[in-house]
Design a protein around this motif. Structure first.
Motif, PDB file in Angstrom:
ATOM      1  N   ALA A 139       9.907 -16.767  17.763  1.00 37.94           N
ATOM      2  CA  ALA A 139       9.279 -17.879  18.172  1.00 37.94           C
ATOM      3  C   ALA A 139       7.664 -17.564  18.038  1.00 37.94           C
ATOM      4  CB  ALA A 139       9.642 -18.403  19.741  1.00 37.94           C
ATOM      5  N   SER A 140       7.003 -18.676  18.036  1.00 38.36           N
ATOM      6  CA  SER A 140       5.641 -18.652  17.942  1.00 38.36           C
ATOM      7  C   SER A 140       4.974 -18.592  19.698  1.00 38.36           C
ATOM      8  CB  SER A 140       4.976 -20.012  17.382  1.00 38.36           C
ATOM      9  OG  SER A 140       5.196 -20.045  16.101  1.00 38.36           O
ATOM     10  N   LEU A 141       4.671 -17.264  20.135  1.00 38.95           N
ATOM     11  CA  LEU A 141       4.185 -17.081  21.271  1.00 38.95           C
ATOM     12  C   LEU A 141       2.708 -16.829  21.360  1.00 38.95           C
ATOM     13  CD1 LEU A 141       7.213 -14.974  22.610  1.00 38.95           C
ATOM     14  CD2 LEU A 141       7.067 -17.140  22.427  1.00 38.95           C
ATOM     15  N   ASP A 142       2.038 -17.708  22.240  1.00 39.26           N
ATOM     16  CA  ASP A 142       0.453 -17.500  22.350  1.00 39.26           C
ATOM     17  C   ASP A 142       0.376 -15.978  22.826  1.00 39.26           C
ATOM     18  OD1 ASP A 142       0.266 -20.027  21.397  1.00 39.26           O
ATOM     19  OD2 ASP A 142       0.103 -20.749  23.630  1.00 39.26           O
ATOM     20  N   GLY A 143       0.935 -15.559  23.911  1.00 37.12           N
ATOM     21  CA  GLY A 143       0.842 -14.300  24.409  1.00 37.12           C
ATOM     22  C   GLY A 143       1.337 -13.103  23.677  1.00 37.12           C
ATOM     23  N   GLY A 144       2.254 -13.313  22.673  1.00 39.62           N
ATOM     24  CA  GLY A 144       2.814 -12.193  21.791  1.00 39.62           C
ATOM     25  C   GLY A 144       3.939 -11.696  22.553  1.00 39.62           C
ATOM     26  N   ALA A 145       4.004 -10.229  22.357  1.00 40.56           N
ATOM     27  CA  ALA A 145       4.930  -9.589  22.870  1.00 40.56           C
ATOM     28  C   ALA A 145       5.113  -9.467  24.482  1.00 40.56           C
ATOM     29  CB  ALA A 145       5.206  -7.905  22.613  1.00 40.56           C
ATOM     30  N   ASP A 191       4.234  -6.217  18.135  1.00 40.34           N
ATOM     31  CA  ASP A 191       3.991  -7.662  17.604  1.00 40.34           C
ATOM     32  C   ASP A 191       4.176  -7.241  15.938  1.00 40.34           C
ATOM     33  OD1 ASP A 191       3.476  -9.430  19.454  1.00 40.34           O
ATOM     34  OD2 ASP A 191       1.662  -8.403  20.035  1.00 40.34           O
ATOM     35  N   LYS A 192       4.431  -8.596  15.270  1.00 39.24           N
ATOM     36  CA  LYS A 192       4.440  -8.188  13.856  1.00 39.24           C
ATOM     37  C   LYS A 192       3.590  -7.662  13.222  1.00 39.24           C
ATOM     38  CE  LYS A 192       5.771 -11.208   9.918  1.00 39.24           C
ATOM     39  NZ  LYS A 192       6.142 -12.385   9.293  1.00 39.24           N
ATOM     40  N   ARG A 193       2.438  -7.798  13.559  1.00 41.54           N
ATOM     41  CA  ARG A 193       1.263  -7.020  12.746  1.00 41.54           C
ATOM     42  C   ARG A 193       1.407  -5.367  13.096  1.00 41.54           C
ATOM     43  NH1 ARG A 193      -0.809  -9.321  17.458  1.00 41.54           N
ATOM     44  NH2 ARG A 193      -2.080  -7.733  18.925  1.00 41.54           N
ATOM     45  N   HIS A 194       2.119  -4.947  14.076  1.00 41.03           N
ATOM     46  CA  HIS A 194       2.338  -3.598  14.341  1.00 41.03           C
ATOM     47  C   HIS A 194       3.203  -2.983  13.404  1.00 41.03           C
ATOM     48  CE1 HIS A 194       0.912  -4.725  18.504  1.00 41.03           C
ATOM     49  NE2 HIS A 194      -0.168  -4.264  17.813  1.00 41.03           N
TER      50      HIS A 194
END
Length: 221
Positions: A139-145, A191-194
């Protein structure tokens, strides 16, 4: 195929094998337990319980994995030491019972050595427990993980405030004395960027975040 989609397919396959489909709208679930009994009471020396659910989450999906692993040296193994193994070599025994019998006989022989017994005695006075909870979401989460950290309210009550993930994954550990022993809490945020570039690319445009909590305790008996 996304990570959660692959796990969902695995969960669905397990449920199909078990012949227990869920009603429409219910989260998909897979669960199993295993134990190794030992001693006269058949108490579990080692036990694991695992539960996996997948369900819709905002504009994506959420996977939740919970596991508990118990190693009962004080309450199961120590009372069995010095006693003959309850389980014989009968072919009717389960694999778990045979394993427990083997562990008990081996422990009796090894711990008969004074030097080994002196080293192992502090461990034999404790039961060890590990709780693992992993949550992942597309899901699109503002606070990420950080929004997925399990039991965040209970952690806050203990004074544990996880850091926000930056350009690197966040791994943090807290430890201290508990009322009846020792406790350690470890948290992981990804997060995805990691993710490795190749893996992130295969996931396409879908968001991804994962948070994990591991709690280890040693309880003196």
């Amino acid at each position: 195929m996304g990570i959660i989609s692959q796990i969902r397919r695995g969960v669905a396959a397990v449920r199909q094998l078990r012949g227990t489909p869920l009603p429409d709208g219910e989260p998909e679930l897979a669960a199993f337990s295993a134990a190794i009994p030992v001693g006269p009471s058949g108490a579990p020396l080692w036990q694991i319980d695992v539960q996996i659910t997948t369900e819709p989450h905002a504009d994506g999906e959420r996977l939740r994995l919970r596991a508990r692993i118990q190693t009962n040296l004080a309450s199961a193994l120590k009372p069995a030491l010095g006693a003959p193994a309850v389980f014989s070599d009968s072919r009717a025994l389960t694999v778990a019972e045979r394993t427990g019998s083997l562990v008990q006989r081996t422990a009796n022989r090894v711990l008969a050595l004074p030097a080994v017994r002196a080293f192992a005695e502090p461990l034999l006075s404790n039961d060890f427990n590990t709780w693992i909870e992993i949550q992942a979401s597309t899901a699109s989460l503002d606070g990420g993980a950080r929004e997925l950290i399990p039991q965040s309210d209970k952690l806050a009550a203990l004074g544990i405030q996880p850091r926000l993930a930056g350009d690197q994954p966040v791994a943090e550990t807290w430890s201290g004395q508990a009322a009846d022993g020792f406790a350690q809490v470890s948290l992981l945020q990804i997060d995805k960027r990691h993710l490795p570039p190749g893996l992130a690319q295969r996931m396409g445009d879908k968001p991804f975040q994962l948070a994990a909590a591991i709690v280890n305790t040693a309880q003196q008996k």
